[in-house]
Design an enzyme around this catalytic site. Structure first.
Site, PDB file in Angstrom:
ATOM      1  N   LEU A 500       0.819  -1.217   0.000  1.00  0.00           N
ATOM      2  CA  LEU A 500       0.000   0.000   0.000  1.00  0.00           C
ATOM      3  C   LEU A 500       0.852   1.265   0.000  1.00  0.00           C
ATOM      4  O   LEU A 500       0.423   2.314  -0.470  1.00  0.00           O
ATOM      5  CB  LEU A 500      -0.910   0.020   1.236  1.00  0.00           C
ATOM      6  CG  LEU A 500      -1.941  -1.110   1.343  1.00  0.00           C
ATOM      7  CD1 LEU A 500      -2.669  -1.027   2.678  1.00  0.00           C
ATOM      8  CD2 LEU A 500      -2.936  -1.037   0.194  1.00  0.00           C
ATOM      9  N   ASP A 619       4.826  13.999  14.094  1.00  0.00           N
ATOM     10  CA  ASP A 619       4.970  13.774  12.651  1.00  0.00           C
ATOM     11  C   ASP A 619       3.605  13.838  11.969  1.00  0.00           C
ATOM     12  O   ASP A 619       3.275  13.000  11.130  1.00  0.00           O
ATOM     13  CB  ASP A 619       5.642  12.427  12.388  1.00  0.00           C
ATOM     14  CG  ASP A 619       6.204  12.335  10.963  1.00  0.00           C
ATOM     15  OD1 ASP A 619       6.415  13.399  10.343  1.00  0.00           O
ATOM     16  OD2 ASP A 619       6.411  11.211  10.477  1.00  0.00           O
TER      17      ASP A 619
END
Length: 814
Positions: A500, A619
């Protein structure tokens, strides 16, 4: 003919002189037509007809002359005049009436007393009076607008109730900025029990400032004596009211109840010639009435925000664990009544709802305790007035609702408990002392064992130990452990056709388990020097988190060198696959984009404030926002996240990790990170979602400057062209311009250079979900401006903007 001309000139000059000179009053022989005004003697306020915003209706109102959009009172707020035919008159009986062109009365003051020579006068306080012209004492008025406020409280205006006449003065919000008709929110002094200031929506309380303690409302610890304002609260057998006055006459200030129910104080800034938001009633979720339910306190600086009082337990542990605290808490031990009960002292509290309380202004605190102890229904007591050594008595009956904890300010409260609860507390304290003694006595023996253990520890294989340590943590958290062979079969042996995506610490695969359940498998890179630490982070953090806007961790796999995480599968993959793709971004209409923005905000609020631990993501970026089948956002990838204690707000690191373009200035430059670092990243995300452009790869030439997305958004904002920032795929956004501009505004507030200027996520969620007035943003961090070669320079080509998006893992903070 000459006589006729002179007569015309005379009439014209008479009319001109009459209205060219400012007048502050009228009598029955005069009137004010649309286009004419009354001006107070000092020139502070003006009365006349106006149309709010783009409305075509005409209203009679009073406004500040320095700012005609600051309307402080409206007469016919429910019945606008459709054209400019309005007329203001005063009748011979002393009634103020507003007429339309049909001579129909659209509003009347209904003055209760008649005057022999009525005069309507506009005062410099903003008050409109009806008085007898034969009496120059302004206190002997027959009617005043201050008794019938709209959405604004001015200095000297009373907010409260007259027990003799039954007249209640309260603020009612407008329906919108263009419709001054009465809205659904109300600010009033609730006279039941000990009077308190509350904001209501219909018949339900939304926020509560609390009762007056002699200095301030207990829910407003920041309401301190100052050189600008004086606050006064009066309670006697005739009336109860609150008012504020200005110590410094040069200051112009007003309180406004917005159409969304938020009370804000605005002050006029002569330097900027504009109104600035001085304070607001809604700063965090703890301001929501009874947010934590009965017998619980709310603390916006702790996690979770709601805590049961000593001697109480959650009424529904299931709801409590799912971050629904509205059921509150119940007693662990029932009261014994009379001499069988004790009182637990709490400090720094907003006192509970006083609508079911009893008070006495002269009793001492000792007498108050004795009186509460004799009444089996009494649940708590406190001083009524905190000035000096304290005085008066305030008793509560039934449940204690709507309490919160303050780090500064607040008040003492004594809460009733069964004496057995006090015994339990003493036993716990004694047990802790005994445990401490055992620990100290065992320390020497343990030290020897530890030394031998360390020697043995060093000799063991590092990877094997780490795997077992992580497995033990998994078992403690009851996280399912998956077999490596089962994961390999589910992903077709980690086939590239099932991949993915790929990140800094490994690849993600689509897998189908044997029972048919589709999952996402994150396989950490074997060559990643940081893989084990990030793996521990994700396991320890995500397994404890449960929120609809966070990706759910289903299990893990640890065998040999393999470290694998199994997540719920997100069919729409990540946000960056949509907003930065020129084809797929057309699938994101504005409804979906605002849904994504608000969902990310709620997820971050949970991490920062409502989860068991205060978590900094570090992040947050578009590729770490996954989308489910309904395009609901879920924050993922907690490999770089850090946990804080409940009272810790910032930290330093020598290892800077994250992604350029999303990192805050203080973190990228100095290794300082906090919840405000995530807020900065969120602001970047908001601007990217609105514009459809990457901050890091964006380059715009403006006035010989290279601007990144933040700089470009800032330039458009200060030039009042913020709508130009919107993604072209959204088409014409005129009908949603207010919502788009609010998102850009919030985004710029989040990316300000100084961390202390940025709002926290509870404020961001409030800003996005209401019409609260927002403060002005300052210049963003990483403005990224660079002079370009001037015309005629030897260099004829401009340097291309960098298109790199780099994940930083090894930089050292300076």
């Amino acid at each position: 003919m000459i006589v006729f001309k002179l007569l015309v000139v005379y009439c014209f000059l008479s009319c001109f002189l009459r209205f060219s000179a400012a007048i502050d009053s009228i009598t029955p022989s005069h009137s004010i037509r649309d286009g004419e005004t009354l001006v107070s003697a000092g020139g502070t306020f003006e009365l006349g007809f106006f149309s709010p915003g783009n409305s075509k209706g005409r209203y009679l109102g009073i406004w500040y002359r320095i700012s005609t959009d600051a309307v402080v009172w409206v007469a016919n707020r429910e019945t606008p005049i459709p054209n400019r035919s309005g007329v203001l008159k005063v009748t011979n009986e002393g009634d103020i009436v507003v007429l339309s062109n049909t001579e129909t009365i659209v509003w009347s003051s209904n003055t209760s007393s008649a005057a022999k020579s009525p005069v309507v006068q506009l005062l410099d306080s903003g008050n409109l009076l009806v008085r007898d012209g034969n009496d120059n004492d302004l206190e002997n008025f027959l009617w005043q607008s201050f008794d019938y406020p709209c959405d604004t409280l001015l200095p000297g205006m009373k907010l409260g109730k007259n027990f003799v006449t039954g007249l209640e003065c309260s603020l009612t919000s407008s329906k919108s900025t263009e419709n001054p008709a009465q809205g659904e929110f109300l600010l009033r002094i609730n006279p039941h029990g000990f009077p308190q200031l509350v904001a209501m929506k219909g018949d339900k309380i939304t926020t509560r400032a609390g009762s007056w303690n002699g200095l301030r409302f207990t829910g407003h610890p920041g309401l301190m004596p100052n050189p600008i304002f004086n606050y006064e609260f009066v309670l006697n057998e005739k009336e109860v009211y609150y008012e504020f006055t200005l110590v410094n006459s040069s200051v112009i200030s007003r309180l406004v109840l917005s159409s969304s129910g938020i009370l804000g104080r605005f002050t006029w800034n002569d330097r900027t010639h504009g109104w600035e938001l001085y304070s607001t009633s809604q700063v965090d979720q703890c301001e929501n009435y009874a947010f934590c339910g009965a017998y619980a306190t709310c603390n916006a600086n702790s996690s979770p925000v709601c805590t049961c009082l000593e001697g109480f337990v959650s009424k529904s542990q299931k709801h409590w664990n799912s971050v629904d605290w509205s059921d509150g808490c119940v007693r662990r031990t029932q009261l014994e009544c009379n001499d069988g009960d004790v009182f637990q002292k709490y400090t720094g509290l907003k006192l509970p709802d006083t609508s079911s309380s009893w008070f006495n202004m002269t009793m001492s605190l000792v007498e108050c305790e004795g009186l509460c102890l004799k009444n089996c229904s009494c649940t708590a007591y406190s001083n009524l007035d905190i000035r000096g050594e304290g005085s008066g008595c305030l008793l509560w009956f039934n449940n204690l609702n709507d309490m919160r904890v303050y780090s500064h300010g607040g008040q003492d409260l004594y809460i009733r408990l069964a004496s057995s609860e006090n015994d339990i507390k003493k036993k716990r304290h004694s047990s802790k002392i005994k445990q401490a003694g055992i620990i100290v006595a065992s320390a020497i023996l343990v030290m020897g064992i530890i030394i031998l253990g360390v020697i043995s520890y060093v000799r063991k294989k590092k990877l094997r130990f780490k795997g077992k340590a992580i497995r033990r943590r998994k078992e403690d958290m009851e996280l399912p452990i998956f077999d490596l062979m089962a994961i390999a079969n589910a992903t077709c042996n980690f086939s590239s056709s099932n991949k993915l995506g790929e990140g800094g610490f490994g690849s993600v695969y689509k897998g189908t388990l044997q029972e048919g359940h589709v999952v996402a498998v994150k396989r950490l890179s074997k060559n990643s020097g940081q893989g084990l630490n990030e793996f521990k982070n994700e396991v320890n953090l995500i397994a404890k988190l449960q929120h609809r806007n966070l990706v759910k961790l289903l299990g893990c796999c640890i065998e040999g060198n393999e470290k694998i995480l199994i997540y719920e599968y997100m069919p729409n993959k990540s946000l960056d696959a949509f907003i930065f793709d020129h084809t797929r971004n057309t699938l994101l209409d504005w409804r979906i984009r605002i849904q994504i923005i608000c969902g990310i905000a709620r997820g971050l609020l949970y991490l920062h404030q409502d989860s068991r631990l205060r978590i900094i993501h570090r992040d947050l970026k578009a590729s770490n926002i996954l989308l489910d089948e309904s395009m609901n956002p879920k924050i993922s990838d907690f490999g770089l996240a850090r946990t804080f204690g409940g009272d810790q707000i910032e930290a330093n690191t020598n290892r800077i990790v994250g992604t350029y373009g999303y990192m805050s200035p203080e973190y990228a430059g100095h290794g300082q990170f906090s919840i405000k670092s995530d807020v900065f990243s969120f602001g970047v995300l908001v601007l990217e979602i609105v514009s459809g452009k990457r901050n890091q790869r964006f380059c715009h030439v403006n006035d010989h400057l290279n601007l990144n997305l933040l700089g470009h958004a800032w330039r458009l904002w200060i030039e009042d062209k913020a709508m130009e920032l919107t993604d072209q795929s959204l088409g014409n956004m005129c009908t949603l311009s207010d919502q788009v501009l609010r998102c850009v505004h919030v985004g710029l507030l989040c990316v300000q250079q100084r961390p202390e200027d940025r709002p926290d996520m509870s404020s961001v969620v409030l800003m996005l979900s209401s019409e609260i007035l927002l403060p002005k943003p300052n210049q963003p961090g990483f403005y990224m401006e660079k002079a370009l070669p001037e015309a005629g320079s030897s260099s004829t080509e401009r340097e291309a903007c960098s298109a790199n998006e780099i994940t930083i893992t090894l930089l050292k903070g300076r």
